[in-house]
Scaffold this motif. Structure first.
Motif, PDB file in Angstrom:
ATOM      1  N   PRO A  85       0.783   2.825  -2.995  1.00  0.00           N
ATOM      2  CA  PRO A  85       1.488   2.562  -1.734  1.00  0.00           C
ATOM      3  C   PRO A  85       0.978   3.407  -0.575  1.00  0.00           C
ATOM      4  CG  PRO A  85       3.052   2.653  -3.536  1.00  0.00           C
ATOM      5  CD  PRO A  85       1.729   3.088  -4.101  1.00  0.00           C
ATOM      6  N   GLY A  86       0.616   4.654  -0.832  1.00  0.00           N
ATOM      7  CA  GLY A  86       0.091   5.487   0.240  1.00  0.00           C
ATOM      8  C   GLY A  86      -1.208   4.938   0.799  1.00  0.00           C
ATOM      9  N   GLU A 103       6.503  -6.706   0.922  1.00  0.00           N
ATOM     10  CA  GLU A 103       7.158  -5.395   0.830  1.00  0.00           C
ATOM     11  C   GLU A 103       6.281  -4.294   1.418  1.00  0.00           C
ATOM     12  OE1 GLU A 103       7.114  -7.595  -1.640  1.00  0.00           O
ATOM     13  OE2 GLU A 103       9.086  -7.694  -2.601  1.00  0.00           O
ATOM     14  N   HIS A 104       4.983  -4.365   1.171  1.00  0.00           N
ATOM     15  CA  HIS A 104       4.069  -3.378   1.751  1.00  0.00           C
ATOM     16  C   HIS A 104       4.134  -3.405   3.282  1.00  0.00           C
ATOM     17  CE1 HIS A 104       2.295  -2.054  -1.941  1.00  0.00           C
ATOM     18  NE2 HIS A 104       1.650  -3.174  -2.211  1.00  0.00           N
ATOM     19  N   ASP A 123      -0.298   1.914   2.942  1.00  0.00           N
ATOM     20  CA  ASP A 123       0.274   2.326   4.226  1.00  0.00           C
ATOM     21  C   ASP A 123      -0.818   2.730   5.206  1.00  0.00           C
ATOM     22  OD1 ASP A 123       2.698   1.871   3.039  1.00  0.00           O
ATOM     23  OD2 ASP A 123       3.347   3.969   3.021  1.00  0.00           O
ATOM     24  N   ARG A 124      -1.779   3.500   4.728  1.00  0.00           N
ATOM     25  CA  ARG A 124      -2.870   3.934   5.604  1.00  0.00           C
ATOM     26  C   ARG A 124      -3.708   2.737   6.056  1.00  0.00           C
ATOM     27  NH1 ARG A 124      -2.612   8.056   1.759  1.00  0.00           N
ATOM     28  NH2 ARG A 124      -4.267   7.131   0.464  1.00  0.00           N
ATOM     29  N   LEU A 125      -3.962   1.820   5.133  1.00  0.00           N
ATOM     30  CA  LEU A 125      -4.780   0.652   5.467  1.00  0.00           C
ATOM     31  C   LEU A 125      -4.096  -0.217   6.517  1.00  0.00           C
ATOM     32  CD1 LEU A 125      -7.359  -1.054   4.507  1.00  0.00           C
ATOM     33  CD2 LEU A 125      -5.656  -2.441   3.320  1.00  0.00           C
ATOM     34  N   LEU A 126      -2.809  -0.496   6.330  1.00  0.00           N
ATOM     35  CA  LEU A 126      -2.114  -1.361   7.274  1.00  0.00           C
ATOM     36  C   LEU A 126      -2.001  -0.715   8.650  1.00  0.00           C
ATOM     37  CD1 LEU A 126       0.626  -2.889   4.962  1.00  0.00           C
ATOM     38  CD2 LEU A 126      -1.216  -4.121   6.107  1.00  0.00           C
TER      39      LEU A 126
END
Length: 334
Positions: A39-40, A68-69, A43-46
């Motif tokens: 998930p981390g 959800e991401h 988050d950084r990618l998005l």
């Protein structure tokens, strides 16, 4: 960082970047392949997607964990981008009596799917909701599916109505005159819908191209082919063979195959934006750099089409058998 060009998404009036982000690669393990993602990392990618200037994100309830991401990573930045998802996907996302990827276009399932997407992505509205799986006009009319999206639009839960459409039903869908946006497959290696993109644009709809880099098949390795569902592999292998048989490399003047593929889709005069999905930050940066260069020079675009015509069409996707009563999805986007 080069600035991404923008275009108006047809009669929606939305000014979108000509490179969009497709969240299918964030789906995680499931029936359509995919791998577990931290998930981390997601988050950084998005956040990198938005920081790079991209302002249009496309997803679907069928894409596993992607909604959800997006909700977790980007809900605090909701006013910075346009959000598109899909409907007709089975609520809950799991296998059912009609198959794991079948679509159901009843008013109840359409509404439940939109409301599920709103919850998952932690937003009050979706900018575009597209029917997934290219349902025919007859199926939509029989189920009152368009009327349900219109009701959701009147309630402020969605802004515009779209269609993820393919042959043979795309001409009839365009003729209905109710869709503000179409998502249509198109790439140098999948040109069956080339004329219909122009037709949809002429009807006033925005056109979102999917599959533009053909899952990277021009540079694919054997590992790439083993990482996708088995029924997709013959199509991908055939596309790679067609690219090489056409001799495209000889006219690129040092341009990479992936840059060519991406800019080829940008060269169609009827397209508005092209979706490219990746879970790799370096690939995302390379996509942005390529898209910032804009369409191919006109002579190169036409020369490439001539070579591809001479090479002959690559094989198309053969969907696995679906149980009776199921409405199969369209070809998976690249």
């Amino acid at each position: 960082m080069a600035e991404l060009p923008t275009a108006i998404l047809g009669r929606t009036g939305l000014e979108v970047t000509t490179l969009a982000y497709g969240a299918m690669e964030l789906r995680g393990p499931g029936p359509m392949g995919g791998r577990q993602l931290d998930p981390g990392h997601v988050d950084r990618l998005l956040n990198q997607v938005l920081d790079s200037g991209i302002n249009f994100i496309d997803t679907s309830p069928d894409y596993g964990d992607s909604e959800e991401h997006i909700g977790r990573a980007l809900s605090a930045r909701r006013d910075e981008f346009f959000l598109a998802s899909k409907c007709g996907c089975q609520v809950g996302g799991g296998p059912s009596a009609v198959g794991p990827m079948a679509h159901v276009f009843t008013r109840e399932n359409v509404r439940a799917g939109v409301e599920q997407s709103l919850r998952r992505m932690r937003t009050d509205y979706l900018d575009v909701v597209q029917f997934h799986g290219s349902p025919s006009p007859a199926v939509l009319e029989e189920n009152g599916a368009v009327a349900e999206l219109e009701a959701l639009r009147d309630e402020g839960k969605i802004r515009f109505i779209g269609m993820s459409g393919t042959l043979p039903d795309l001409p009839g869908q365009i003729g209905m005159g109710v869709f503000d946006e179409f998502q249509i497959p198109y790439s140098a290696l999948e040109r069956d819908h080339e004329a219909l993109i122009a037709e949809a644009a002429a009807a006033g709809a925005g056109v979102v191209v999917r599959g533009g880099v053909a899952r990277g098949t021009p540079v694919a390795t054997e590992e790439t082919f083993t990482s996708v569902p088995e029924f997709i592999r013959p199509m991908l292998e055939g596309q790679r063979d067609t690219f090489e048989r056409a001799g495209i490399e000889e006219i690129l003047g040092g341009m990479s195959r992936m840059e060519f593929m991406l800019r080829f889709t940008l060269s169609h005069p009827g397209m508005t934006t092209t979706i490219v999905g990746t879970a790799n930050p370096e690939h995302l940066a390379a996509n942005v750099a390529a898209a910032a260069k804009g369409p191919l020079p006109g002579e190169l675009y036409e020369a490439a089409k001539r070579l591809l015509d001479q090479a002959g069409p690559p094989p198309t996707l053969a969907m696995p058998p679906m149980p009776p009563g199921a409405t199969p999805p369209g070809a998976p986007p690249a």
